[in-house]
Design a protein around this motif. Sequence first.
Motif, PDB file in Angstrom:
ATOM      1  N   GLY A 337      -6.223 -14.702 -11.862  1.00 57.58           N
ATOM      2  CA  GLY A 337      -7.071 -14.667 -12.775  1.00 57.58           C
ATOM      3  C   GLY A 337      -8.312 -13.465 -12.543  1.00 57.58           C
ATOM      4  O   GLY A 337      -9.305 -13.459 -13.303  1.00 57.58           O
ATOM      5  N   LEU A 338      -7.991 -12.666 -11.486  1.00 58.54           N
ATOM      6  CA  LEU A 338      -9.028 -11.434 -11.154  1.00 58.54           C
ATOM      7  C   LEU A 338      -8.470 -10.211 -11.739  1.00 58.54           C
ATOM      8  O   LEU A 338      -8.141  -9.335 -10.817  1.00 58.54           O
ATOM      9  CB  LEU A 338      -9.329 -11.627  -9.847  1.00 58.54           C
ATOM     10  N   ASP A 339      -8.203 -10.130 -13.154  1.00 62.74           N
ATOM     11  CA  ASP A 339      -7.414  -8.740 -13.767  1.00 62.74           C
ATOM     12  C   ASP A 339      -8.114  -7.706 -13.127  1.00 62.74           C
ATOM     13  O   ASP A 339      -7.346  -6.598 -13.168  1.00 62.74           O
ATOM     14  CB  ASP A 339      -7.493  -8.928 -15.029  1.00 62.74           C
ATOM     15  N   ALA A 340      -9.354  -7.491 -12.856  1.00 63.23           N
ATOM     16  CA  ALA A 340      -9.964  -6.210 -12.523  1.00 63.23           C
ATOM     17  C   ALA A 340      -9.838  -5.859 -11.271  1.00 63.23           C
ATOM     18  O   ALA A 340     -10.213  -4.539 -10.861  1.00 63.23           O
ATOM     19  CB  ALA A 340     -11.401  -6.371 -13.174  1.00 63.23           C
ATOM     20  N   TYR A 341      -9.373  -6.843 -10.330  1.00 64.32           N
ATOM     21  CA  TYR A 341      -9.368  -6.466  -8.758  1.00 64.32           C
ATOM     22  C   TYR A 341      -8.159  -6.269  -8.309  1.00 64.32           C
ATOM     23  O   TYR A 341      -7.199  -6.479  -8.595  1.00 64.32           O
ATOM     24  CB  TYR A 341     -10.041  -7.808  -8.401  1.00 64.32           C
ATOM     25  N   ILE A 342      -8.202  -5.389  -7.164  1.00 64.16           N
ATOM     26  CA  ILE A 342      -7.054  -5.387  -6.218  1.00 64.16           C
ATOM     27  C   ILE A 342      -7.722  -5.789  -4.835  1.00 64.16           C
ATOM     28  O   ILE A 342      -8.892  -5.660  -4.539  1.00 64.16           O
ATOM     29  CB  ILE A 342      -6.627  -3.865  -6.121  1.00 64.16           C
ATOM     30  N   ARG A 343      -6.732  -6.145  -4.216  1.00 64.35           N
ATOM     31  CA  ARG A 343      -6.969  -6.561  -2.832  1.00 64.35           C
ATOM     32  C   ARG A 343      -6.136  -5.602  -1.858  1.00 64.35           C
ATOM     33  O   ARG A 343      -4.895  -5.352  -1.992  1.00 64.35           O
ATOM     34  CB  ARG A 343      -6.619  -7.988  -2.416  1.00 64.35           C
ATOM     35  N   ILE A 344      -7.029  -4.887  -0.814  1.00 63.40           N
ATOM     36  CA  ILE A 344      -6.312  -4.153  -0.155  1.00 63.40           C
ATOM     37  C   ILE A 344      -6.539  -4.471   1.586  1.00 63.40           C
ATOM     38  O   ILE A 344      -7.845  -4.977   1.718  1.00 63.40           O
ATOM     39  CB  ILE A 344      -7.184  -2.625  -0.206  1.00 63.40           C
ATOM     40  N   THR A 345      -5.270  -4.473   2.174  1.00 65.25           N
ATOM     41  CA  THR A 345      -5.353  -4.763   3.417  1.00 65.25           C
ATOM     42  C   THR A 345      -5.893  -3.772   4.281  1.00 65.25           C
ATOM     43  O   THR A 345      -5.425  -2.573   3.936  1.00 65.25           O
ATOM     44  CB  THR A 345      -3.960  -5.222   4.071  1.00 65.25           C
ATOM     45  N   ILE A 346      -6.543  -3.991   5.348  1.00 63.97           N
ATOM     46  CA  ILE A 346      -7.366  -3.109   6.198  1.00 63.97           C
ATOM     47  C   ILE A 346      -6.105  -2.515   7.198  1.00 63.97           C
ATOM     48  O   ILE A 346      -5.616  -3.170   7.967  1.00 63.97           O
ATOM     49  CB  ILE A 346      -8.411  -3.227   6.941  1.00 63.97           C
ATOM     50  N   GLY A 347      -5.864  -1.294   7.137  1.00 59.06           N
ATOM     51  CA  GLY A 347      -4.922  -0.667   8.003  1.00 59.06           C
ATOM     52  C   GLY A 347      -5.357  -0.131   9.154  1.00 59.06           C
ATOM     53  O   GLY A 347      -6.455  -0.134   9.313  1.00 59.06           O
ATOM     54  N   ASN A 348      -4.422   1.017   9.793  1.00 56.58           N
ATOM     55  CA  ASN A 348      -5.123   1.751  10.779  1.00 56.58           C
ATOM     56  C   ASN A 348      -5.766   3.064  10.145  1.00 56.58           C
ATOM     57  O   ASN A 348      -5.815   3.096   8.880  1.00 56.58           O
ATOM     58  CB  ASN A 348      -3.904   2.259  11.787  1.00 56.58           C
ATOM     59  N   ALA A 349      -6.359   3.782  11.149  1.00 58.81           N
ATOM     60  CA  ALA A 349      -7.443   4.850  10.373  1.00 58.81           C
ATOM     61  C   ALA A 349      -6.525   5.640   9.245  1.00 58.81           C
ATOM     62  O   ALA A 349      -6.926   6.320   8.307  1.00 58.81           O
ATOM     63  CB  ALA A 349      -7.828   5.639  11.428  1.00 58.81           C
ATOM     64  N   LEU A 350      -5.215   5.952   9.742  1.00 60.17           N
ATOM     65  CA  LEU A 350      -4.517   6.940   8.974  1.00 60.17           C
ATOM     66  C   LEU A 350      -4.160   6.394   7.520  1.00 60.17           C
ATOM     67  O   LEU A 350      -4.208   6.898   6.585  1.00 60.17           O
ATOM     68  CB  LEU A 350      -3.015   7.398   9.571  1.00 60.17           C
ATOM     69  N   GLU A 351      -3.662   5.190   7.775  1.00 61.02           N
ATOM     70  CA  GLU A 351      -3.460   4.384   6.424  1.00 61.02           C
ATOM     71  C   GLU A 351      -4.542   4.055   5.543  1.00 61.02           C
ATOM     72  O   GLU A 351      -4.451   4.519   4.231  1.00 61.02           O
ATOM     73  CB  GLU A 351      -2.853   3.080   6.648  1.00 61.02           C
ATOM     74  N   ASN A 352      -5.661   3.891   6.183  1.00 56.91           N
ATOM     75  CA  ASN A 352      -6.903   3.706   5.326  1.00 56.91           C
ATOM     76  C   ASN A 352      -7.399   5.011   4.764  1.00 56.91           C
ATOM     77  O   ASN A 352      -7.577   5.079   3.452  1.00 56.91           O
ATOM     78  CB  ASN A 352      -7.934   3.132   6.116  1.00 56.91           C
ATOM     79  N   THR A 353      -7.309   5.870   5.442  1.00 53.56           N
ATOM     80  CA  THR A 353      -7.459   7.328   4.668  1.00 53.56           C
ATOM     81  C   THR A 353      -6.781   7.636   3.805  1.00 53.56           C
ATOM     82  O   THR A 353      -7.246   8.208   2.614  1.00 53.56           O
ATOM     83  CB  THR A 353      -7.371   8.682   6.019  1.00 53.56           C
ATOM     84  N   ARG A 354      -5.447   7.329   3.832  1.00 57.47           N
ATOM     85  CA  ARG A 354      -4.485   7.657   2.826  1.00 57.47           C
ATOM     86  C   ARG A 354      -4.757   7.028   1.490  1.00 57.47           C
ATOM     87  O   ARG A 354      -4.651   7.626   0.438  1.00 57.47           O
ATOM     88  CB  ARG A 354      -3.036   7.490   3.223  1.00 57.47           C
ATOM     89  N   CYS A 355      -5.009   5.710   1.712  1.00 59.65           N
ATOM     90  CA  CYS A 355      -5.273   4.785   0.616  1.00 59.65           C
ATOM     91  C   CYS A 355      -6.606   5.297   0.098  1.00 59.65           C
ATOM     92  O   CYS A 355      -6.684   5.226  -1.229  1.00 59.65           O
ATOM     93  CB  CYS A 355      -5.679   3.286   1.204  1.00 59.65           C
TER      94      CYS A 355
END
Length: 369
Positions: A337-355
Motif C-alpha cells: 500500500g506504499l505506491d509512492a515508495y521503493i525499497r532499495i537494498t544496500i549493496g557494495n560501493a559499486l552497486e550503490n553507485t550504479r543504483c
Amino acid sequence: MSILSIANQNVHGLVAYQPGKPVEETARELGLRPEDIVKLASNENSLGPSPKAVEAMQRAASGAHIYPDGAAFALRSRLAAEHGVDFGCTVVANGSSELIELLGHAFLQPGAAVIAADYAFTLYPIVARLMGAQYVSVPNRDKWIHDLDAMLAAITPETRLVFITNPTNPVGSMVTQAELETFIARVPEHVVVAIDEAYIEFAGEQTDSVQFVRQGRNVVVLRTFSKAYGLAGIRCGYAITTPEIAQLLNKARSPFNVNSLAQAAALAALDDKEHIARSVQMVNQGRQMFARFFEQMGVEFVPSHTNFILANVGNGVEVFRKALAQGVIMRPMAAYGLDAYIRITIGNALENTRCIEVLTNILADRQQA
Ligand SMILES: *Cc1c(COP(=O)(O)O)cnc(C)c1O
C-alpha cells in the motif's frame, strides 16, 4: 467439478508471496549478462557468505547421502551458548520463515487473532489466514514506527500472537529497549510475542530481547542467517524462546527441516565475527551514501536501521520499471500500500553507485516532466 472447490478455503484465498525479481530472469529479458545486473531487491548481502561457511559446506557435501542431524545438536548447542540460554530454548528451521509458519501451527486456529503493525512482513498475514485466524494490522506512530501502546490495546481474549519486527521490514525503523520492556511487562499471559530480529545486526542501538526469554516471558526471538550472515540461499533461521514454546515448535516441524549443508554453514558462520563486522560496515557506509543522495535530491526517505532504505520516489512501480530497464532491480512497495515508495537494498560501493546513477537520471527526468 473444480479442484478449487475441495481445496482448503484458507489456502485458496491466499495471495502467494512475491519474491524480488531474480537476476537470471531479468538478464534474459534485457538480453544482458547476469553479471551486469545489480539486484538490490531482497535484502541479500553483497559481500556473500563467510568463506568459512563456504568451506564448511564443501566439507559437508561429501556426506550428503546421510540424513542431517534432526536435532541439530551442534548448531543448537552453539546458539544456546551464544545467547546464554539452555539448549532446550533453541529451535532451528528452514529460514526464519519456517519459524513464522511453525508459530502459526503451534498457536493459531480458526477464531484466534494475530496482531502486527502496518507495513509488516507479508508472511505474517499469509500464515494467519492459512490457519484461519484473524489478522489485525495496527497503524504506526509517526507513520513508520511500531505503536506498541496501540498494539497492546488491540489485544483481545482471542489474540494468540503479536509480531514485533525490530528493526522493521520494509520500513527500516526500530523501537527501543525501553519501549520493548514496557510493552512486554504489560502483555497478558495468553499472548505469545514474536520479536522478529532479521536485521538486528545492522541496528545502530542493539536491543536485548533474549532477556525476556530468560525472564520466562512468552517471547520468541527470531533470528536468521539470511541477512547479515549472507546465507539466504541455505535457508536457516532460529528461535530463542522458553522451553515450553520451543518444545511446541519442535513438535510441529518436519523431522529434517534444516539440511546438513545449512547446519554446517551456519555453525561455521557463527565463528566468523569479522565477516559480520565487515557486512555491517559496508551497510553503514552505503546507508550514509543513500541518505546523502536522497537529501540532495529532496527525496523523502526513512532513516534506516537495516540493510535497505525506503524512499518516496513519487511512483514506485514506474521507478522500479525504469531502473529495471537499466539493469538495476529494486523493490516497488505497492503490495504494502506504499505506491509512492521503493525499497532499495544496500549493496557494495559499486552497486550503490550504479543504483544512484540510474536513480539520478530517472528522478531528473521526472522533475523536468
Ligand atoms: C528476511 C526476513 C526474514 C528472514 O527470512 P528467512 O526465511 O530467514 O530467509 C524474516 N523476517 C523478516 C521481517 C525479514 O525481512
